[in-house]
Write an enzyme that holds these catalytic residues in place. Sequence first.
Site, short mmCIF file in Angstrom:
data_model
loop_
_atom_site.label_atom_id
_atom_site.label_comp_id
_atom_site.label_asym_id
_atom_site.label_seq_id
_atom_site.Cartn_x
_atom_site.Cartn_y
_atom_site.Cartn_z
N SER A 1 0.85 -1.20 0.00
CA SER A 1 0.00 0.00 0.00
C SER A 1 0.89 1.26 0.00
O SER A 1 1.75 1.39 -0.85
CB SER A 1 -0.95 -0.04 1.20
OG SER A 1 -1.95 0.93 1.06
N ASP B 1 -8.64 -6.09 -5.03
CA ASP B 1 -8.33 -4.93 -4.18
C ASP B 1 -9.42 -3.88 -4.32
O ASP B 1 -9.76 -3.47 -5.43
CB ASP B 1 -6.96 -4.35 -4.59
CG ASP B 1 -6.40 -3.36 -3.57
OD1 ASP B 1 -7.18 -2.54 -3.03
OD2 ASP B 1 -5.18 -3.39 -3.34
N HIS C 1 -7.22 -5.67 -0.41
CA HIS C 1 -6.11 -4.72 -0.31
C HIS C 1 -5.07 -5.17 0.71
O HIS C 1 -5.33 -5.14 1.91
CB HIS C 1 -6.64 -3.34 0.05
CG HIS C 1 -5.56 -2.30 0.08
ND1 HIS C 1 -4.77 -2.05 -1.02
CD2 HIS C 1 -5.10 -1.50 1.06
CE1 HIS C 1 -3.88 -1.13 -0.71
NE2 HIS C 1 -4.06 -0.78 0.55
#
Length: 590
Positions: free
Chosen positions: A208, A457, A503
Amino acid sequence: MQLNPWCPRVMALAAIIYATTTTATSLEDACTVNYVQSKLPGSDLAQGITIDPSSVTTNTVYNASIGTDETFFPAATFSYCNVTFAYSHDGRGDQVLVKYWLPDPAKFENRYLSTGGGGYAINSGEQSLPGGIMYGAVAGATDGGFGSFTTQADAAMLLANGTIDYETLYMFGYKGIYELSKIGKQFTRNFFDMAETSKLYSYYQGCSEGGREGWSQIQRFGDEWDGAAIGAPAFRWSFQQTQHLYSNIVTQTLEYYPPPCEMEKIVNETISACDALDGLKDGVVSRSDLCQLHFDISSVIGKPYYCAASSSGGGYGSQRKRQMSSAATPVQNGTVSKEGVEVAKEVIRGLRDSKGRQVYLSYQVAASFADVTTQYNSATGEWELEVDGLGAEHIALLVDKNGTDLSTLDGVTYDTLKNWMISGMQEYGSTLQTNWPDLTPFHEAGGKVIHFHGEADNSIPAASSVRYWESVRSIMYPDLSYKEGAAALKDWYQLYLVPGAAHCGTNELMPNGPFPQTNLQVLINWVEKDVKPVTLNATVLQGEHVGENRQICGWPLRPKWKAGKMECEYDQESIDTWHYDLTGVPVPVY
Ligand SMILES: *[C@@H]1O[C@H](CO)[C@@H](O)[C@H](O)[C@H]1NC(C)=O
Ligand SMILES: *[C@@H]1O[C@H](CO)[C@@H](O)[C@H](O)[C@H]1NC(C)=O
Ligand SMILES: *[C@@H]1O[C@H](CO)[C@@H](O)[C@H](O)[C@H]1NC(C)=O
Ligand SMILES: *[C@@H]1O[C@H](CO)[C@@H](O)[C@H](O)[C@H]1NC(C)=O
Ligand SMILES: *[C@@H]1O[C@H](CO)[C@@H](O)[C@H](O)[C@H]1NC(C)=O
Ligand SMILES: *[C@@H]1O[C@H](CO)[C@@H](O)[C@H](O)[C@H]1NC(C)=O
Ligand SMILES: *[C@@H]1O[C@H](CO)[C@@H](O)[C@H](O)[C@H]1NC(C)=O
Ligand SMILES: [Ca+2]
């Protein structure tokens, strides 16, 4: 002169020498303030950096253990020395804190690992550090100079309303991790008394924002890294952050604010309908591209949905939001509407401007609609807009520069979003954007990258990673065909789309999907033993198949099960669904 070891004066001298040149052989002996102070890198390390020896703290931790349920590393038990100290930038009088976990000297394997954060955090607390220590690496994290290890960059980004703190911006952008690594590598060499000629392998791991931080290094400091394991990077910053508001503007434009349960039903039905398209009915949509090509979401119209009342608010749609809505939600009992399906389709299509030109990419079909945030108004009994926290923060902080979150999106249109994306390309091009596509210095220095992204995601579209990979391929191998360029890239930069994953983690809606938990081991084998991955090693981390091994196909190959056996196939029509022609942006978007 022959030293007489019994002469007291020589003994005293020897003691002084001992303090500066000794090798501590046990964790206990090494993990002291004095020893660490004697091993701090000198002022010649990097121009403009001064380490403060008086700031050193140490403590030894024995037999720490990590369970089997971690996302980014397997179970392990290990001991380490936890060291923190501060440094400052000359002429600035600031203070940056760094933390290093150092393995027992007996377990050290000539490795160093830098770790990153998530959201606006430049570190992940102490969560990422075990991933280094268990492989005999020193693992480092920084506070970026934002005030403390728990202070995020957003809290330090404005000196006052209208005034950005550029040091914070650059530290967050790329300088913080660079300095962490530069200091960390020299400190590691000193701490373990490595000979000048010994190789210290240096690695990076993050997901991320931590993934963006990883790319920020590889794109700029090619020879600093032997390898990086990077997940779902939040790069192409102005697009990615603004994208979080796109779903809001879809609902505002279509004037339909769906109950979370309706969107969840659409996702569940999509998963059921597309599961078997990959050739294996396992509850996982491993081929969102085939789903995109062969499934029409309109077929869900009229299906009944039901979600029980909840006192804590939100559907699962709000699970990754920064500001969890605390309002209670009523029973949601209805049927999927034409309007709900139109919201879903428009979100998946991605942002287009008022002239219909594509401006940005979007989430894969079968990803949950986490950005379609709505809240229940108990006074009116209606669902209404709830501004996405991450998107709003980007606009407040880095576009408006006044730190006040947006509470409404009145007057914001698709063209407004487009303008924010493009103006940010210019304003943050050298700090946060992080999509520089020429990795020649890194490649020439022998660096390797494993880049992965959950195909489902719901926070950073998987297509964002595909776009970057494609940018690198086309910029670095302009004279090779697509397949030849992909093959050339595979030798040092590999992209993996993780079937069904969300995610930077598993997906509760597709529990049988794999997750690449052993990336650092795979990377180490590639870098140090020349074992080039063909598929990516992964493990099922939840559900009835927990613990089972899976392999993930490397992009652009796609998984397809034939008679129960997975093959990685080349399918041009599927590959094409991942690419967007961004005609709405007048300059190249890498
Ligand atoms: C750590 O574990 C090892 C092996 O089980 C044991 O011998 C040792 O005493 C433990 N150390 C501490 C400080 O608990
Ligand atoms: C590491 O040291 C820092 C600074 O003293 C401390 O805040 C932190 O809790 C320590 N972590 C562990 C695991 O001991
Ligand atoms: C900016 O203004 C808002 C609203 O007046 C205030 O809450 C906030 O503290 C200010 N931020 C800074 C960094 O001055
Ligand atoms: C969607 O599926 C999950 C299980 O996979 C279930 O818990 C949830 O209730 C379903 N949602 C709806 C709206 O049917
Ligand atoms: C949902 O609403 C329908 C139609 O009003 C009703 O028949 C059904 O019993 C309701 N379901 C639940 C679980 O309340
Ligand atoms: C923040 O900036 C926006 C855009 O310029 C403006 O609409 C808003 O009123 C400002 N808020 C504060 C508290 O200054
Ligand atoms: C691959 O994953 C399995 C668990 O699924 C693990 O046992 C094995 O050690 C991993 N291989 C590598 C090279 O890390
Ligand atoms: Ca499947």
